[in-house]
Design a protein around this motif. Structure first.
Motif, short mmCIF file in Angstrom:
data_model
loop_
_atom_site.label_atom_id
_atom_site.label_comp_id
_atom_site.label_asym_id
_atom_site.label_seq_id
_atom_site.Cartn_x
_atom_site.Cartn_y
_atom_site.Cartn_z
N TRP A 82 0.79 -1.22 0.00
CA TRP A 82 0.00 0.00 0.00
C TRP A 82 0.83 1.28 0.00
O TRP A 82 0.47 2.26 -0.64
CB TRP A 82 -0.98 0.00 1.17
CG TRP A 82 -0.39 0.29 2.52
CD1 TRP A 82 0.11 -0.60 3.41
CD2 TRP A 82 -0.23 1.58 3.12
NE1 TRP A 82 0.57 0.04 4.54
CE2 TRP A 82 0.37 1.38 4.38
CE3 TRP A 82 -0.53 2.88 2.73
CZ2 TRP A 82 0.67 2.43 5.25
CZ3 TRP A 82 -0.24 3.93 3.58
CH2 TRP A 82 0.36 3.70 4.83
N LEU A 86 0.63 3.95 -3.14
CA LEU A 86 0.13 5.32 -3.07
C LEU A 86 1.20 6.33 -3.44
O LEU A 86 0.98 7.22 -4.26
CB LEU A 86 -0.39 5.61 -1.66
CG LEU A 86 -1.69 4.92 -1.25
CD1 LEU A 86 -2.00 5.22 0.22
CD2 LEU A 86 -2.84 5.34 -2.13
N TRP A 91 -0.75 8.62 -6.08
CA TRP A 91 -0.75 10.06 -5.85
C TRP A 91 -0.12 10.85 -7.00
O TRP A 91 -0.69 11.86 -7.44
CB TRP A 91 -0.06 10.38 -4.53
CG TRP A 91 -0.90 10.03 -3.33
CD1 TRP A 91 -2.25 9.82 -3.30
CD2 TRP A 91 -0.44 9.82 -1.99
NE1 TRP A 91 -2.67 9.50 -2.04
CE2 TRP A 91 -1.59 9.49 -1.21
CE3 TRP A 91 0.80 9.87 -1.38
CZ2 TRP A 91 -1.51 9.23 0.16
CZ3 TRP A 91 0.88 9.61 -0.01
CH2 TRP A 91 -0.26 9.30 0.74
#
Length: 466
Positions: A82, A86, A91
């Motif tokens: 994770w 991200l 992102w």
């Protein structure tokens, strides 16, 4: 009036009836009658007929956790846990998307959902700079039932330099909440009730810094209560979350949520993979709902919620596909199988989560999770006419001894033939009637490639291509 005839109706009603040689009458967007076709035909002689060809009719599937904005990122973030998922991919890519990217991503996501039998979905994070009005309009145009959760952010995230989380151009918490309230005022209950607007607060977590702001969550809860709407939030989803809550607040995650008004029947917690046995009674006592995404959990190796224990304790647990970036699809039929197999092997008991349990999670429990059990989730007179027809006369689903077992363990979204929402036929004979499928696919491919190029992210097969 529409009369759907020659089907096997899996009602998921209180008696869990399966009606063979069935017909379903639809009037004014609702189910007007259901029973044996021989009985309904003379009662509704002037109805328009929709021939079911012996297919399985069941309530429309409810995907209670989706990220429509990641549909363009399918295949771009595979084989990552994770944190790098991200920080290194999601992102950077999402910070470079345009409003047009977000709109085609949503349309692609809904197209996939329709073609695999999902009639209602919860989009858990919808930032305002995507042009929320245009996204809501897209849901309205494509005929689906959607819960769009406006992304809201605490003051702690602002004024601390560059943040990895997109702040949407807001100056602070007040502006973020005010914009969400505007969205609720304009769109909540729109499209004949097909569209709901919820609140999707930032996940309380150590990263980004100070995101677990107690006062902020109380404000979110009060705003939701004032407008009679819901809250959905990622919660206790990583192994780092329980130590963070213990270290910073001296509480377990569920204790924090109870203290700061993040529990209750209008709250849908996402994942909950690291709730302890001790916390399950808190969820049950407060009638808090949870959505489980087994495929994404397994793919990212992030753990799994104690779903059997939660359900045994009376917690409502729905199913969701999560995102095209970490699942990598929005096929709720496949998700039902994943849920069943995951928990059966974990508990080393093949009866832990049966095919019937999984179907309940994808239908009636999904409806309860979003506060719509009185309207959705089963085929009953008076309920919304949200239903799908699944063709089980396929090599991989024949012979049929138990239709529910074949549906959950052998079928997939490509077996869905017809999709109806609020009485409107969205797809028939696998032809989508509410959108230009080819145009959506073409634009999604172009924008998906362009987005990765802008972010400087290259994705290629691990094996050589010639």
């Amino acid at each position: 009036m529409l009369l759907i005839t020659n089907v096997t109706a899996v009602t998921v009603d209180s008696q869990r009836r399966i009606i063979t040689d069935a017909a379903i009458a639809v009037k004014g967007g609702r189910i007007a009658d259901i029973g044996k076709a021989a009985d309904l035909a003379p009662r509704h002689p002037d109805a328009e007929l929709l021939e079911g060809h012996g297919m399985l009719a069941l309530p429309g599937l409810i995907d209670a956790h989706a990220h429509s904005d990641q549909a363009l990122l399918r295949g771009a973030a595979d084989d990552l846990s994770w944190r790098p998922y991200l920080q290194e991919v999601i992102w950077p890519l999402l910070s470079r998307r345009t409003q047009e990217d977000a709109q085609i991503s949503l349309r692609l996501c809904m197209l996939e959902m329709i073609k695999s039998g999902t009639t209602c979905f919860v989009d858990s994070i919808v930032p305002s700079h995507y042009d929320f009005d245009a996204l809501a309009q897209a849901v309205q145009e494509m005929g689906m039932r959607g819960v769009l959760a406006k992304y809201v952010l605490p003051d702690a995230l602002f004024g601390r330099g560059e943040s990895p989380v997109d702040t949407g151009g807001f100056s602070g918490e007040d502006e973020s909440l005010a914009d969400a309230e505007r969205g609720i005022g304009v769109w909540h209950g729109a499209a004949g009730g097909r569209l709901q607007v919820w609140l999707g607060p930032l996940v309380p977590r150590e990263e980004p810094p100070a995101s677990a702001s107690p006062g902020f969550y109380r404000r979110v809860s009060r705003l939701a209560a004032r407008h009679g709407t819901g809250i959905t939030v990622h919660f206790a989803g990583t192994i780092d979350d329980p130590p963070f809550f213990q270290r910073e607040f001296g509480m377990l995650p569920a204790e924090f949520a109870r203290r700061y008004d993040l529990l209750g029947p209008n709250v849908l917690l996402i994942n909950g993979t690291w709730f302890s046995e001790e916390e399950i009674p808190i969820l049950a006592e407060t009638d808090t709902r949870l959505v489980h995404s087994p495929s994404a959990n397994m793919k990212m190796g992030e753990g799994f919620a104690k779903v059997p224990q939660m359900r045994n304790a009376g917690v409502t647990v729905a199913l969701g596909c999560d995102a095209a970036a970490n699942n990598n699809c929005h096929d709720m039929i496949r998700e039902m199988k994943a849920a069943s197999l995951l928990h059966n092997v974990v508990m080393m008991d093949p009866t832990t989560l049966t095919a019937e349990d999984a179907l309940e999670m994808a239908t009636i429990e999904g409806a309860r999770a979003i506060g719509r059990r009185d309207q959705l989730g089963s085929l009953e007179v008076g309920k919304q006419a949200d239903m799908i027809l699944v063709d089980l006369k396929q090599p991989h689903t024949m012979p049929i001894h138990d239709p529910i077992a074949n549906l959950v363990y052998a079928a997939h979204g490509g077996d869905v033939d017809t999709v109806i929402v609020a009485g409107q036929v969205l797809m028939q004979g696998r032809q989508v009637l509410v959108a230009d499928e080819a145009a959506i696919l073409e634009e999604a491919q172009e924008r998906g490639l362009a987005l990765l190029k802008r972010a400087g992210i290259e994705v290629a097969p691990a094996w050589p291509m010639e």
